[in-house]
Design an enzyme around this catalytic site. Structure first.
Site, PDB file in Angstrom:
ATOM      1  N   ARG A 291      38.320 -10.629  19.131  1.00 25.02           N
ATOM      2  CA  ARG A 291      39.330  -9.329  19.124  1.00 25.02           C
ATOM      3  C   ARG A 291      38.786  -8.330  19.490  1.00 25.02           C
ATOM      4  NH1 ARG A 291      35.960  -7.724  16.340  1.00 25.02           N
ATOM      5  NH2 ARG A 291      37.166  -5.998  16.177  1.00 25.02           N
ATOM      6  N   GLY A 292      38.745  -7.144  19.762  1.00 21.15           N
ATOM      7  CA  GLY A 292      38.177  -6.434  20.756  1.00 21.15           C
ATOM      8  C   GLY A 292      38.466  -6.591  22.172  1.00 21.15           C
TER       9      GLY A 292
ATOM     10  N   GLN B 277      39.229  -5.386   9.308  1.00 18.58           N
ATOM     11  CA  GLN B 277      37.873  -5.444  10.196  1.00 18.58           C
ATOM     12  C   GLN B 277      36.807  -4.791  10.182  1.00 18.58           C
ATOM     13  OE1 GLN B 277      41.127  -4.670  11.670  1.00 18.58           O
ATOM     14  NE2 GLN B 277      42.464  -6.197  13.272  1.00 18.58           N
TER      15      GLN B 277
ATOM     16  N   ASP C 112      41.279   1.022  23.275  1.00 15.98           N
ATOM     17  CA  ASP C 112      42.118  -0.322  23.941  1.00 15.98           C
ATOM     18  C   ASP C 112      42.697   0.280  24.938  1.00 15.98           C
ATOM     19  OD1 ASP C 112      41.949  -0.563  20.702  1.00 15.98           O
ATOM     20  OD2 ASP C 112      42.370  -2.672  21.450  1.00 15.98           O
TER      21      ASP C 112
END
Lengths: 351, 351
Positions: free
Chosen positions: B48-49, B199, B240
């Site tokens: 993720r990221g 997270q 994002d």
């Protein structure tokens, strides 16, 4: 008739408490007969919510003193009562209602100077039961006064649990919701889950769902988004202590919510009984804020979710400055700014 | 030399991914050899990221096409590539880097019109490996440009994980922190735990602690309090997707944090590579926001924490309007308002 859980009652010389640490999955009642059990129940949040803690402490005083010998001197009894009070007060530092209930019982003992221990014990029990009745009436009155804030179809955002489970019934922040629903209004609620202990998802969502009120659970960090989407008409929260200038302590996260509400032009109300007001403190910065153990954050859900040994900051409450507050919904009406004046008037015995 | 985890690498014709769903308790690497495995890893957040997802997708394109017959026509290969791209894009809708990487691979295929499949495959793999190298350079440049924001002894608040684990190394929001620490500056970090998937506590706290950077975990709803206590000098988050006017999507909670930062007079920066900028969209309201399943909130970590069947709203991202942003830290420097102009210049190939 709303289907509300009964979080606290007195029965067969026992304090019957709903163990709120087990909600929403299990409904289990505890039967307490010592002040040590009451202390533990407050400490680990089996009973929580400022008003409910006050009720538990009032009974805790009785339970802690009931085995005093009938022939004990008044002075010795008064000393024992002070010890019991200090002990119960040590369970949690922030909510003033705990101290308020203890002091109310001590004041009663002071008024019964030189009377016999059995008579005083009977009076302490009666006083504790009176606090239950008063609390229900106070919550109903808060609901009545908050009613005009909730028009048909509106949505309320609340934080933590200031509902029936935080009192003996009806709640504080949720009392206007229940009052509006009883009047036939369609009201919906957004409930912040309220980390770390999730009182919003475990308790508020649970009691609203049982009562048939539409409730949507969000994470605390989603509040700004639902506000920006125009989903929230009013924010109502409870309080653990309101000080003379209108600053108030409530569950951690309340302060941020107040800022977000103002940024989105949404009215922000705090609902609480007058017993939550502490005029001895001038500013919110003087309120002692309980810090709880790191594991509530690092091992919150039965699983480790942060690296071993990491630093954690875990204040249980925060302080919302009075400038963010639209009003305090109390049993005596909605208090408006300037709060220094309206709070003083609210706490005056002549009103 | 900082002790950083390597979240993603290419080895023996396999994509080697750190399974981030198991952190902070377990360090396990997955060895992926199909695009379906890459899709699943992106979908369930093993990787993720935004930048790391882009890298994974670039390799996913290669893995999804590597078994195409050598004699396949260019047109048929291009159609297969489009299918693979659409498939990988369907894993998560919000981060634009995923689409950016897919489009970069498709553009490469378009440039190799009429060349043989084995040649194109070799080029796709080379391009994916180039993206890894570029990402590291980009992150280092972000760190270099963000360095002046972090003076000796300062404290940074961050949200979610925009650290090394969200990229191939160094991170975006954490790159300036690592750069400052490498320069010998004493920097500390407050990390929002970032519900629902934590997270912040699972990943950011984990990587900072390994790297020897002092980190304190807080619940998301504590950010306002640490700001009010004067503990935070600057907020840095990732992104994002950044659109033409400077509005940007990032992990849910970012928008509220931006409001709180402004209320407390704390600078609020977003760190991201130019590949995160999507000039095709004019306003943040046009960014598709992924909603994830309710169980992430109601059954967070192996335990039910909300009543069965309760309504849940679970957006994975929110949009922060550009007016709250002090600047964007990119590999080309810090972009200042007006962002419509600075973002356009940043994305122009001549700069």
């Amino acid at each position: 008739m709303l289907n509300l859980l009964k979080p606290i009652e007195w029965k067969n010389n026992r304090l019957i408490l709903l163990d709120q640490t087990l909600l929403p999955c299990r409904i289990k009642y505890l039967s307490l007969r010592t002040s040590a059990q009451v202390w533990e129940a407050i400490k680990v949040l089996r009973v929580r919510g400022a008003p409910a803690i006050g009720v538990a402490a009032a009974f805790g005083m009785y339970l802690g003193l009931q085995n005093c010998k009938a022939k004990m001197s008044w002075n010795a009894f008064r000393r024992a009562a002070q010890q019991q009070g200090d002990y119960l007060n040590s369970s949690r530092p922030t909510a003033v209602n705990l101290r308020w209930a203890v002091e109310r019982q001590l004041a009663l003992i002071d008024r019964m100077r030189e009377q016999s221990v059995p008579r005083i014990l009977a009076a302490l029990l009666k006083e504790a039961r009176r606090i239950i009745v008063e609390d229900m009436e106070v919550c109903k009155a808060i609901g009545r006064h908050g009613l005009p804030l909730l028009r048909q179809g509106c949505a309320v955002l609340t934080h933590c649990n200031a509902g029936g489970l935080a009192t003996t019934r009806y709640g504080t922040a949720l009392a206007p919701v229940y009052a509006a629903v009883e009047k036939g209004r369609r009201i919906s609620v957004y409930s912040d889950e309220t980390r770390p202990l999730l009182q919003g998802s475990r308790l508020t969502a649970c009691e609203l769902k049982r009562a048939g009120v539409p409730v949507t659970v969000i994470c605390d960090n989603m509040a700004a988004t639902v506000m920006a989407q125009g989903k929230i008409d009013v924010v109502i929260v409870g309080a653990d202590r309101i000080v003379a200038n209108g600053d108030f302590a409530n569950k951690i996260g309340t302060y941020g919510l107040a800022i977000l509400a103002r940024e989105h032009g949404i009215p922000f109300y705090c609902a609480a009984p007058a017993s939550t007001v502490d005029l001895r403190l001038k500013h919110g910065s003087q309120i002692p804020i309980e810090e709880r153990k790191p594991e509530e954050i690092t091992h919150g859900f039965g699983r480790q979710t942060a690296p071993t040994g990491v630093n954690v900051f875990n204040p249980a409450f925060d302080v919302t400055p009075h400038r963010y507050v639209s009003g305090f919904i109390t049993e005596k009406g909605i208090l408006k700014p300037p709060f220094a004046k309206s709070l003083k008037a609210c706490c005056s015995p002549i009103i």
